[in-house]
Design a protein around this motif. Structure first.
Motif, PDB file in Angstrom:
ATOM      1  N   LYS A 151      -7.698  -4.660 -12.702  1.00 39.12           N
ATOM      2  CA  LYS A 151      -8.499  -4.108 -11.615  1.00 39.12           C
ATOM      3  C   LYS A 151      -7.992  -2.718 -11.237  1.00 39.12           C
ATOM      4  O   LYS A 151      -6.826  -2.542 -10.910  1.00 39.12           O
ATOM      5  CB  LYS A 151      -8.417  -5.044 -10.403  1.00 39.12           C
ATOM      6  CG  LYS A 151      -9.179  -4.553  -9.185  1.00 39.12           C
ATOM      7  CD  LYS A 151      -8.986  -5.511  -8.019  1.00 39.12           C
ATOM      8  CE  LYS A 151      -9.698  -5.012  -6.763  1.00 39.12           C
ATOM      9  NZ  LYS A 151      -9.454  -5.938  -5.626  1.00 39.12           N
ATOM     10  N   TYR A 152      -8.883  -1.733 -11.305  1.00 39.80           N
ATOM     11  CA  TYR A 152      -8.520  -0.377 -10.900  1.00 39.80           C
ATOM     12  C   TYR A 152      -8.547  -0.279  -9.379  1.00 39.80           C
ATOM     13  O   TYR A 152      -9.481  -0.743  -8.726  1.00 39.80           O
ATOM     14  CB  TYR A 152      -9.484   0.643 -11.508  1.00 39.80           C
ATOM     15  CG  TYR A 152      -9.239   2.061 -11.041  1.00 39.80           C
ATOM     16  CD1 TYR A 152      -8.117   2.761 -11.479  1.00 39.80           C
ATOM     17  CD2 TYR A 152     -10.115   2.686 -10.155  1.00 39.80           C
ATOM     18  CE1 TYR A 152      -7.879   4.058 -11.048  1.00 39.80           C
ATOM     19  CE2 TYR A 152      -9.884   3.983  -9.725  1.00 39.80           C
ATOM     20  CZ  TYR A 152      -8.763   4.664 -10.181  1.00 39.80           C
ATOM     21  OH  TYR A 152      -8.527   5.948  -9.747  1.00 39.80           O
ATOM     22  N   GLU A 180      -2.202   6.668 -11.712  1.00 44.34           N
ATOM     23  CA  GLU A 180      -3.376   5.860 -11.396  1.00 44.34           C
ATOM     24  C   GLU A 180      -2.918   4.412 -11.226  1.00 44.34           C
ATOM     25  O   GLU A 180      -2.031   3.949 -11.954  1.00 44.34           O
ATOM     26  CB  GLU A 180      -4.425   5.948 -12.507  1.00 44.34           C
ATOM     27  CG  GLU A 180      -4.933   7.354 -12.779  1.00 44.34           C
ATOM     28  CD  GLU A 180      -5.833   7.888 -11.669  1.00 44.34           C
ATOM     29  OE1 GLU A 180      -6.253   7.091 -10.808  1.00 44.34           O
ATOM     30  OE2 GLU A 180      -6.106   9.099 -11.669  1.00 44.34           O
ATOM     31  N   ILE A 181      -3.540   3.691 -10.308  1.00 45.74           N
ATOM     32  CA  ILE A 181      -3.035   2.386  -9.891  1.00 45.74           C
ATOM     33  C   ILE A 181      -3.958   1.257 -10.352  1.00 45.74           C
ATOM     34  O   ILE A 181      -5.186   1.334 -10.199  1.00 45.74           O
ATOM     35  CB  ILE A 181      -2.879   2.323  -8.359  1.00 45.74           C
ATOM     36  CG1 ILE A 181      -2.099   3.534  -7.846  1.00 45.74           C
ATOM     37  CG2 ILE A 181      -2.218   1.017  -7.949  1.00 45.74           C
ATOM     38  CD1 ILE A 181      -0.725   3.711  -8.451  1.00 45.74           C
ATOM     39  N   GLN A 203      -2.893   8.305 -16.716  1.00 42.09           N
ATOM     40  CA  GLN A 203      -4.290   8.671 -16.889  1.00 42.09           C
ATOM     41  C   GLN A 203      -5.164   7.449 -16.680  1.00 42.09           C
ATOM     42  O   GLN A 203      -4.814   6.347 -17.102  1.00 42.09           O
ATOM     43  CB  GLN A 203      -4.518   9.248 -18.296  1.00 42.09           C
ATOM     44  CG  GLN A 203      -3.678  10.476 -18.597  1.00 42.09           C
ATOM     45  CD  GLN A 203      -3.704  10.876 -20.065  1.00 42.09           C
ATOM     46  OE1 GLN A 203      -4.245  10.162 -20.892  1.00 42.09           O
ATOM     47  NE2 GLN A 203      -3.096  12.007 -20.374  1.00 42.09           N
ATOM     48  N   LYS A 204      -6.319   7.626 -16.050  1.00 46.63           N
ATOM     49  CA  LYS A 204      -7.239   6.518 -15.826  1.00 46.63           C
ATOM     50  C   LYS A 204      -7.822   6.057 -17.153  1.00 46.63           C
ATOM     51  O   LYS A 204      -8.282   6.872 -17.960  1.00 46.63           O
ATOM     52  CB  LYS A 204      -8.351   6.957 -14.881  1.00 46.63           C
ATOM     53  CG  LYS A 204      -9.257   5.828 -14.436  1.00 46.63           C
ATOM     54  CD  LYS A 204     -10.275   6.318 -13.412  1.00 46.63           C
ATOM     55  CE  LYS A 204     -11.185   5.189 -12.975  1.00 46.63           C
ATOM     56  NZ  LYS A 204     -12.193   5.657 -11.982  1.00 46.63           N
ATOM     57  N   THR A 236       0.824  -1.214   0.000  1.00 39.95           N
ATOM     58  CA  THR A 236       0.000   0.000   0.000  1.00 39.95           C
ATOM     59  C   THR A 236       0.853   1.257   0.000  1.00 39.95           C
ATOM     60  O   THR A 236       0.529   2.239  -0.687  1.00 39.95           O
ATOM     61  CB  THR A 236      -0.942   0.001   1.218  1.00 39.95           C
ATOM     62  OG1 THR A 236      -1.811  -1.135   1.151  1.00 39.95           O
ATOM     63  CG2 THR A 236      -1.793   1.268   1.246  1.00 39.95           C
ATOM     64  N   ASN A 237       1.962   1.263   0.751  1.00 42.07           N
ATOM     65  CA  ASN A 237       2.783   2.477   0.794  1.00 42.07           C
ATOM     66  C   ASN A 237       3.441   2.762  -0.552  1.00 42.07           C
ATOM     67  O   ASN A 237       3.604   3.921  -0.953  1.00 42.07           O
ATOM     68  CB  ASN A 237       3.820   2.407   1.911  1.00 42.07           C
ATOM     69  CG  ASN A 237       4.803   1.257   1.777  1.00 42.07           C
ATOM     70  OD1 ASN A 237       4.628   0.356   0.969  1.00 42.07           O
ATOM     71  ND2 ASN A 237       5.837   1.272   2.602  1.00 42.07           N
ATOM     72  N   VAL A 238       3.780   1.708  -1.312  1.00 38.31           N
ATOM     73  CA  VAL A 238       4.335   1.897  -2.656  1.00 38.31           C
ATOM     74  C   VAL A 238       3.260   2.445  -3.588  1.00 38.31           C
ATOM     75  O   VAL A 238       3.508   3.393  -4.356  1.00 38.31           O
ATOM     76  CB  VAL A 238       4.889   0.571  -3.202  1.00 38.31           C
ATOM     77  CG1 VAL A 238       5.161   0.672  -4.703  1.00 38.31           C
ATOM     78  CG2 VAL A 238       6.167   0.194  -2.472  1.00 38.31           C
ATOM     79  N   ARG A 239       2.079   1.878  -3.514  1.00 36.70           N
ATOM     80  CA  ARG A 239       0.984   2.371  -4.362  1.00 36.70           C
ATOM     81  C   ARG A 239       0.628   3.811  -4.014  1.00 36.70           C
ATOM     82  O   ARG A 239       0.331   4.617  -4.902  1.00 36.70           O
ATOM     83  CB  ARG A 239      -0.233   1.454  -4.212  1.00 36.70           C
ATOM     84  CG  ARG A 239      -0.040   0.091  -4.864  1.00 36.70           C
ATOM     85  CD  ARG A 239      -1.232  -0.818  -4.652  1.00 36.70           C
ATOM     86  NE  ARG A 239      -1.123  -2.019  -5.475  1.00 36.70           N
ATOM     87  CZ  ARG A 239      -2.019  -3.000  -5.482  1.00 36.70           C
ATOM     88  NH1 ARG A 239      -3.093  -2.915  -4.710  1.00 36.70           N
ATOM     89  NH2 ARG A 239      -1.856  -4.054  -6.262  1.00 36.70           N
TER      90      ARG A 239
END
Length: 245
Positions: free
Chosen positions: A224-225, A199-200, A217-218, A187-190
């Motif tokens: 999975k977004y 956007e992840i 860009q999304k 989570t900290n990397v994301r």
């Protein structure tokens, strides 16, 4: 030269005493890790491009760069390629002259030799630049990158290559349609990627472990977004990584 360590796909890797980690996941295999975590997702994303510029963080033993060339040959892809890869450990690079690469890299011997000797290889369709030094400074010299293989040692031991400030420099060095691939799902990397402007997304290629890729860009995707604003609301203790003062 340190002792070779055999991975599950038969390819050799090494163990870093500096970071106390293997260069590759032994249960995945060095080549398979390069292909599934970086190369295949990137080339599928950019499947319509005939010119690609790749930033390989970091060169290490060279599997990401060499597996990219292997992938192009295996799939008969007609793509003009530029690969830029920083590596701080010159001693490691010099030792690779004795490293036993896998059968898949047969035919790449001349490229490997010239790259290790001159830190550069170039033809009309292929350019590889190996930079010995600080990756953070090197990134600031690059522009218009299409793909980033984010494959540094883990954020617990190599945080300077996972921080918000670092990813902001990556953001500036890349095209609007770039893709950043990484094995990390932390989570900290994301959050670091997100707070730098990315956007992840999450993928689980061929039943392997989950992994992350990031876009500027999304976009609609089979991946999975990951809604990072929702993540922040649900986990208020989670923090991005910032450079140490």
């Amino acid at each position: 030269m340190k002792k070779f360590i055999k991975t599950i796909d038969g390819s050799n890797t090494l163990f870093s005493t500096k970071y106390n980690q293997h260069f590759h996941d032994l249960k995945t295999g060095a080549i398979q890790e390069a292909l599934t975590k970086h190369i295949i997702p990137s080339f599928e994303y950019h499947k319509n491009k005939k010119n690609l510029k790749i930033l390989d963080i970091c060169f290490g033993i060279g599997y990401n760069t060499l597996s990219t060339l292997y992938y192009l040959q295996k799939n008969n892809l007609d793509i003009k390629l530029e690969i830029y890869s920083p590596e701080f450990d010159l001693e490691l690079i010099n030792s690779l002259k004795e490293f036993v690469y896998p059968e898949e890299f047969k035919g790449l011997e001349s490229i490997i030799k010239e790259l290790l000797e001159n830190k550069r290889y170039e033809t009309e369709t292929l350019k590889i630049e190996l930079f010995i030094g600080d990756a953070r400074e090197y990134i600031k010299t690059l522009k218009e990158i299409d793909i980033v293989y984010q494959d540094a040692f883990s954020s617990e031991v190599n945080s300077e290559l996972w921080s918000v400030e670092y990813f902001k420099d990556i953001f500036e060095a890349t095209k609007d349609d770039c893709i950043v691939t990484t094995y990390s799902i932390a989570t900290n990397v994301r959050l670091s990627l997100y707070e730098a402007g990315f956007e992840i997304y999450e993928i689980n290629p061929k039943g392997n472990r989950k992994q992350t890729f990031a876009l500027k860009q999304k976009k609609e995707s089979k991946a999975k977004y990951i809604d990072m604003e929702l993540k922040k609301q649900r986990n208020k203790e989670a923090k991005a990584i910032y450079d140490k003062l």
